[in-house]
Design a protein around this motif. Structure first.
Motif, PDB file in Angstrom:
ATOM      1  N   ALA A   1       0.813  -1.213   0.000  1.00 30.93           N
ATOM      2  CA  ALA A   1       0.000   0.000   0.000  1.00 30.93           C
ATOM      3  C   ALA A   1       0.852   1.271   0.000  1.00 30.93           C
ATOM      4  O   ALA A   1       0.388   2.323  -0.447  1.00 30.93           O
ATOM      5  CB  ALA A   1      -0.938   0.000   1.207  1.00 30.93           C
ATOM      6  N   ARG A   2       2.084   1.174   0.466  1.00 27.47           N
ATOM      7  CA  ARG A   2       2.926   2.370   0.619  1.00 27.47           C
ATOM      8  C   ARG A   2       4.109   2.389  -0.342  1.00 27.47           C
ATOM      9  O   ARG A   2       5.149   2.983  -0.055  1.00 27.47           O
ATOM     10  CB  ARG A   2       3.394   2.458   2.071  1.00 27.47           C
ATOM     11  N   GLN A   3       3.943   1.785  -1.506  1.00 29.82           N
ATOM     12  CA  GLN A   3       5.038   1.699  -2.473  1.00 29.82           C
ATOM     13  C   GLN A   3       5.629   3.057  -2.841  1.00 29.82           C
ATOM     14  O   GLN A   3       6.853   3.180  -2.963  1.00 29.82           O
ATOM     15  CB  GLN A   3       4.587   0.967  -3.732  1.00 29.82           C
ATOM     16  N   LYS A   4       4.806   4.081  -3.009  1.00 33.78           N
ATOM     17  CA  LYS A   4       5.329   5.403  -3.352  1.00 33.78           C
ATOM     18  C   LYS A   4       6.233   5.918  -2.229  1.00 33.78           C
ATOM     19  O   LYS A   4       7.338   6.397  -2.489  1.00 33.78           O
ATOM     20  CB  LYS A   4       4.184   6.382  -3.609  1.00 33.78           C
ATOM     21  N   ASP A   5       5.753   5.808  -0.983  1.00 35.87           N
ATOM     22  CA  ASP A   5       6.554   6.256   0.169  1.00 35.87           C
ATOM     23  C   ASP A   5       7.827   5.424   0.316  1.00 35.87           C
ATOM     24  O   ASP A   5       8.890   5.951   0.642  1.00 35.87           O
ATOM     25  CB  ASP A   5       5.739   6.153   1.453  1.00 35.87           C
ATOM     26  N   VAL A   6       7.704   4.108   0.096  1.00 32.19           N
ATOM     27  CA  VAL A   6       8.861   3.218   0.157  1.00 32.19           C
ATOM     28  C   VAL A   6       9.911   3.661  -0.855  1.00 32.19           C
ATOM     29  O   VAL A   6      11.098   3.789  -0.535  1.00 32.19           O
ATOM     30  CB  VAL A   6       8.445   1.745  -0.075  1.00 32.19           C
ATOM     31  N   GLY A   7       9.481   3.915  -2.094  1.00 32.75           N
ATOM     32  CA  GLY A   7      10.404   4.332  -3.149  1.00 32.75           C
ATOM     33  C   GLY A   7      11.091   5.649  -2.834  1.00 32.75           C
ATOM     34  O   GLY A   7      12.299   5.807  -3.047  1.00 32.75           O
ATOM     35  N   GLU A   8      10.327   6.607  -2.312  1.00 32.90           N
ATOM     36  CA  GLU A   8      10.908   7.911  -1.974  1.00 32.90           C
ATOM     37  C   GLU A   8      11.943   7.779  -0.856  1.00 32.90           C
ATOM     38  O   GLU A   8      13.030   8.361  -0.937  1.00 32.90           O
ATOM     39  CB  GLU A   8       9.805   8.884  -1.570  1.00 32.90           C
ATOM     40  N   ALA A   9      11.618   7.015   0.176  1.00 32.70           N
ATOM     41  CA  ALA A   9      12.562   6.824   1.285  1.00 32.70           C
ATOM     42  C   ALA A   9      13.807   6.074   0.807  1.00 32.70           C
ATOM     43  O   ALA A   9      14.929   6.416   1.189  1.00 32.70           O
ATOM     44  CB  ALA A   9      11.877   6.070   2.425  1.00 32.70           C
ATOM     45  N   TYR A  10      13.612   5.057  -0.020  1.00 36.83           N
ATOM     46  CA  TYR A  10      14.734   4.292  -0.564  1.00 36.83           C
ATOM     47  C   TYR A  10      15.689   5.231  -1.301  1.00 36.83           C
ATOM     48  O   TYR A  10      16.900   5.216  -1.084  1.00 36.83           O
ATOM     49  CB  TYR A  10      14.224   3.191  -1.506  1.00 36.83           C
ATOM     50  N   ARG A  11      15.135   6.064  -2.194  1.00 37.38           N
ATOM     51  CA  ARG A  11      15.981   6.955  -3.000  1.00 37.38           C
ATOM     52  C   ARG A  11      16.685   8.014  -2.152  1.00 37.38           C
ATOM     53  O   ARG A  11      17.779   8.456  -2.508  1.00 37.38           O
ATOM     54  CB  ARG A  11      15.173   7.572  -4.131  1.00 37.38           C
ATOM     55  N   ARG A  12      16.083   8.406  -1.025  1.00 36.71           N
ATOM     56  CA  ARG A  12      16.768   9.370  -0.146  1.00 36.71           C
ATOM     57  C   ARG A  12      18.069   8.791   0.393  1.00 36.71           C
ATOM     58  O   ARG A  12      19.031   9.523   0.633  1.00 36.71           O
ATOM     59  CB  ARG A  12      15.859   9.776   1.016  1.00 36.71           C
ATOM     60  N   VAL A  13      18.118   7.489   0.595  1.00 35.51           N
ATOM     61  CA  VAL A  13      19.321   6.863   1.159  1.00 35.51           C
ATOM     62  C   VAL A  13      20.221   6.282   0.076  1.00 35.51           C
ATOM     63  O   VAL A  13      21.429   6.486   0.092  1.00 35.51           O
ATOM     64  CB  VAL A  13      18.942   5.760   2.178  1.00 35.51           C
ATOM     65  N   PHE A  14      19.651   5.551  -0.870  1.00 36.20           N
ATOM     66  CA  PHE A  14      20.434   4.808  -1.870  1.00 36.20           C
ATOM     67  C   PHE A  14      20.428   5.455  -3.249  1.00 36.20           C
ATOM     68  O   PHE A  14      21.061   4.924  -4.165  1.00 36.20           O
ATOM     69  CB  PHE A  14      19.895   3.379  -2.001  1.00 36.20           C
TER      70      PHE A  14
ATOM     71  N   ARG B   1      19.595   6.152  -6.915  1.00 37.19           N
ATOM     72  CA  ARG B   1      19.066   5.292  -7.975  1.00 37.19           C
ATOM     73  C   ARG B   1      19.888   4.009  -8.123  1.00 37.19           C
ATOM     74  O   ARG B   1      19.937   3.408  -9.193  1.00 37.19           O
ATOM     75  CB  ARG B   1      19.022   6.040  -9.296  1.00 37.19           C
ATOM     76  N   HIS B   2      20.522   3.582  -7.039  1.00 36.04           N
ATOM     77  CA  HIS B   2      21.271   2.317  -7.043  1.00 36.04           C
ATOM     78  C   HIS B   2      20.327   1.197  -6.616  1.00 36.04           C
ATOM     79  O   HIS B   2      19.794   1.220  -5.502  1.00 36.04           O
ATOM     80  CB  HIS B   2      22.462   2.396  -6.087  1.00 36.04           C
ATOM     81  N   PHE B   3      20.102   0.244  -7.503  1.00 36.60           N
ATOM     82  CA  PHE B   3      19.158  -0.837  -7.243  1.00 36.60           C
ATOM     83  C   PHE B   3      19.868  -2.190  -7.375  1.00 36.60           C
ATOM     84  O   PHE B   3      19.929  -2.755  -8.462  1.00 36.60           O
ATOM     85  CB  PHE B   3      17.971  -0.766  -8.208  1.00 36.60           C
ATOM     86  N   PRO B   4      20.407  -2.719  -6.275  1.00 32.58           N
ATOM     87  CA  PRO B   4      21.068  -4.028  -6.326  1.00 32.58           C
ATOM     88  C   PRO B   4      20.039  -5.151  -6.453  1.00 32.58           C
ATOM     89  O   PRO B   4      18.829  -4.900  -6.431  1.00 32.58           O
ATOM     90  CB  PRO B   4      21.787  -4.094  -4.974  1.00 32.58           C
TER      91      PRO B   4
END
Length: 131
Positions: A87-100, A102-105
């Motif tokens: 349900a929170r994919q948009k928030d998950v993606g935004e938080a992920y990008r704040r730390v990592f 556009r690096h997607f292992p």
């Protein structure tokens, strides 16, 4: 093979495990990190907040070993609530990008019944190749 324990400066000591182990070949194996801070205190009970803290913990361990988030090759996520994650994919993606950024292992997400720390909503293991 020589192993070096990686423990970011100022972090509360890990008990019964290592936060990271660096091999002679510069592979860094990061033990499951959860959404608490360096003092092992949860600052939020929000899934996305804990996820962002968990990723920041992983980044700190990689940096302590001399690497960057771009050196991370694999993440394995253990989550306790599939519905909230979806349900929170948009928030998950935004938080992920704040730390990592556009690096997607390589990544896996596994739904689990619970984690050892009752307050934890997520745990993530990582592997990095430093240098």
């Amino acid at each position: 093979m020589t192993l070096k324990t990686i423990q970011p400066e100022g972090w509360a000591p890990a008990r019964g495990y290592a936060n990271g182990m660096l091999t002679q070949g510069r592979a860094l194996h990061i033990g499951g990190q959860i959404g608490w801070n360096k003092d092992q205190v949860f600052e939020t009970s929000d899934f996305v907040g804990q996820m962002e803290q968990t990723l920041a913990n992983i980044a700190a361990i990689v940096e302590e070993a001399g690497g960057t988030v771009a050196d991370i090759a694999r993440l394995t996520w253990f989550i306790t609530d599939k519905q909230e994650y979806l349900a929170r994919q948009k928030d998950v993606g935004e938080a992920y990008r704040r730390v990592f950024g556009r690096h997607f292992p390589a990544m896996s997400v596994v739904v689990v019944a619970g984690l050892i720390e009752d307050e934890a909503l997520i745990e993530i293991e990582a592997t990095a190749q430093i240098g």
